[in-house]
Write a protein that holds these residues in place. Sequence first.
Motif, PDB file in Angstrom:
ATOM      1  N   THR A 178       0.761  -0.771  -0.346  1.00  0.00           N
ATOM      2  CA  THR A 178      -0.550   0.001  -0.164  1.00  0.00           C
ATOM      3  C   THR A 178       0.584   0.949  -0.041  1.00  0.00           C
ATOM      4  OG1 THR A 178      -0.470  -0.250   2.113  1.00  0.00           O
ATOM      5  CG2 THR A 178      -2.192  -1.229   0.835  1.00  0.00           C
ATOM      6  N   ALA A 227       0.706   3.096  -5.141  1.00  0.00           N
ATOM      7  CA  ALA A 227      -0.831   3.997  -5.066  1.00  0.00           C
ATOM      8  C   ALA A 227      -1.334   2.368  -6.214  1.00  0.00           C
ATOM      9  CB  ALA A 227      -0.450   4.631  -6.184  1.00  0.00           C
ATOM     10  N   TRP A 276      -4.099   0.188  -5.223  1.00  0.00           N
ATOM     11  CA  TRP A 276      -4.950  -0.310  -4.724  1.00  0.00           C
ATOM     12  C   TRP A 276      -6.626  -1.313  -6.041  1.00  0.00           C
ATOM     13  CZ3 TRP A 276      -5.738  -4.649  -1.586  1.00  0.00           C
ATOM     14  CH2 TRP A 276      -6.917  -4.887  -1.733  1.00  0.00           C
ATOM     15  N   ASP A 298      -8.783   1.679  -0.341  1.00  0.00           N
ATOM     16  CA  ASP A 298      -7.804   1.652  -0.034  1.00  0.00           C
ATOM     17  C   ASP A 298      -7.236  -0.134   0.874  1.00  0.00           C
ATOM     18  OD1 ASP A 298      -8.063   1.671   2.850  1.00  0.00           O
ATOM     19  OD2 ASP A 298      -7.234   4.406   2.847  1.00  0.00           O
TER      20      ASP A 298
END
Length: 195
Positions: free
Chosen positions: A115, A118, A120, A155
Amino acid sequence: MSKRLKQFLFGIWGVLLIPLITPILEKWLEENVASDPNGTPTTVFPNAMATTVFNSLLAVGQQRWFKFALVFLTGIIIGVSLEWLNRKSDERKAFELRSLGIKFRSLSDNIKIRTASAGWPDNVRDLRPAILSAFISAKKYDLWVPNEHVYQLPDASFLCEYFRCVGMLLEDGHFDRANSEALSWKPFLDKVKLP
């Protein structure tokens, strides 16, 4: 139950089985050992003492107290065996749940590392089979697991924290608390508005 007591019970039970197998043993000896080369049976036991022992064992096997003792001890042996199997099953389940906890924590760490960049849920695409496998294992033990909606969240924090919290409890052997913790995450996922 102590190991010595189990051995003692199994020993007594084995002794009680002797009068039961005596007729079978006698027949086998008659057919295989005590026959002449032409195959005709001869006297089973030429020794009078051996005949007396076999007859005594047969007589003991017919006694009422013997039958009661055999049935009673067989029940105890079955109970002890079932208790042992149950304990082994519980130990195996505990080991598997602890292993699942380790897997959950590992997935949490891997997702947390991913995570930082970038992208997700595309950045965990290669972890999806491991995540699915962990979910299947958890369902086997009636643990609540998130559904596919988890990949539609903005996220990975939900999935990462779910794995960390539940995994830590599983690893520590707190299986009931882990189940409660897993269920506590369900309302949060249900409330989230998906894009």
